[in-house]
Motif scaffolding. Structure first.
Motif, PDB file in Angstrom:
ATOM      1  N   ILE A  33     -39.740 -77.528  48.691  1.00  0.00           N
ATOM      2  CA  ILE A  33     -38.408 -77.796  48.326  1.00  0.00           C
ATOM      3  C   ILE A  33     -37.442 -76.777  48.756  1.00  0.00           C
ATOM      4  O   ILE A  33     -36.508 -77.034  49.370  1.00  0.00           O
ATOM      5  N   ARG A  34     -37.914 -75.549  48.778  1.00  0.00           N
ATOM      6  CA  ARG A  34     -37.326 -74.376  49.120  1.00  0.00           C
ATOM      7  C   ARG A  34     -37.159 -74.226  50.286  1.00  0.00           C
ATOM      8  O   ARG A  34     -36.028 -73.902  50.779  1.00  0.00           O
ATOM      9  N   ALA A  92     -42.868 -84.126  42.857  1.00  0.00           N
ATOM     10  CA  ALA A  92     -43.140 -83.162  42.086  1.00  0.00           C
ATOM     11  C   ALA A  92     -42.862 -83.813  40.628  1.00  0.00           C
ATOM     12  O   ALA A  92     -43.574 -83.537  39.796  1.00  0.00           O
ATOM     13  N   ARG A  93     -41.962 -84.367  40.246  1.00  0.00           N
ATOM     14  CA  ARG A  93     -41.721 -85.211  39.022  1.00  0.00           C
ATOM     15  C   ARG A  93     -42.856 -86.216  38.676  1.00  0.00           C
ATOM     16  O   ARG A  93     -43.339 -86.290  37.585  1.00  0.00           O
ATOM     17  N   ARG A 151     -48.392 -79.687  42.875  1.00  0.00           N
ATOM     18  CA  ARG A 151     -46.893 -79.407  42.546  1.00  0.00           C
ATOM     19  C   ARG A 151     -46.192 -78.174  42.867  1.00  0.00           C
ATOM     20  O   ARG A 151     -45.069 -78.189  43.459  1.00  0.00           O
ATOM     21  N   TYR A 152     -46.806 -77.038  42.793  1.00  0.00           N
ATOM     22  CA  TYR A 152     -46.579 -75.717  43.128  1.00  0.00           C
ATOM     23  C   TYR A 152     -46.195 -75.874  44.534  1.00  0.00           C
ATOM     24  O   TYR A 152     -45.247 -75.225  45.184  1.00  0.00           O
ATOM     25  N   SER A 198     -45.794 -84.316  37.706  1.00  0.00           N
ATOM     26  CA  SER A 198     -45.504 -83.721  36.389  1.00  0.00           C
ATOM     27  C   SER A 198     -45.847 -85.009  35.152  1.00  0.00           C
ATOM     28  O   SER A 198     -46.675 -84.567  34.223  1.00  0.00           O
ATOM     29  N   ARG A 218     -43.037 -77.668  45.348  1.00  0.00           N
ATOM     30  CA  ARG A 218     -41.852 -76.794  44.942  1.00  0.00           C
ATOM     31  C   ARG A 218     -41.500 -75.759  46.048  1.00  0.00           C
ATOM     32  O   ARG A 218     -40.428 -75.540  46.433  1.00  0.00           O
ATOM     33  N   LYS A 274     -38.815 -83.650  45.346  1.00  0.00           N
ATOM     34  CA  LYS A 274     -38.582 -83.259  43.922  1.00  0.00           C
ATOM     35  C   LYS A 274     -39.112 -84.507  43.134  1.00  0.00           C
ATOM     36  O   LYS A 274     -39.641 -84.543  42.198  1.00  0.00           O
TER      37      LYS A 274
END
Length: 102
Positions: A31-32, A47-48, A24-25, A51, A28, A44
């Motif tokens: 995503i940046r 990543a959800r 997940r990290y 989670s 993210r 995203k």
């Protein structure tokens, strides 16, 4: 099951959680650096989903922590009850012995 089995299970859960968190990290970070909003939204969503996978694992892990915490207390209570039962059974035998002596 024994405490050792429980600890092995805890370690396995912790490893799974760590792996998913790392994945997940990485998402993210991507995503940046996403060049378009569509790519960012897709990342995203991924990543959800990760989670959602982590959440039940964390609940299981917390449950195992509570079990490990309570386990020695429960064992102590059971041992105490067994001692009390043995003492209660021993008392009537003593009384019977005292009655026969007279």
């Amino acid at each position: 099951e024994t405490i050792e089995d429980l600890l092995k299970f805890q370690n396995g859960l912790q490893e799974q959680i760590s792996e998913l968190e790392q994945e997940r990290y990485k998402l993210r970070l991507k995503i940046r650096r996403a060049k378009t909003p569509e790519i960012a939204e897709d990342l995203k969503a991924q990543a959800r989903e990760i989670s959602k996978k982590i959440q039940p694992l964390r609940k299981q892990f917390k449950s195992t922590l509570r079990i490990a915490e309570r386990s020695p207390k429960i064992k102590e209570i059971l041992e105490h009850e067994e001692r009390m039962e043995r003492e209660c059974l021993a008392v009537p035998q003593r009384k019977r012995n005292e009655r026969t002596r007279y």
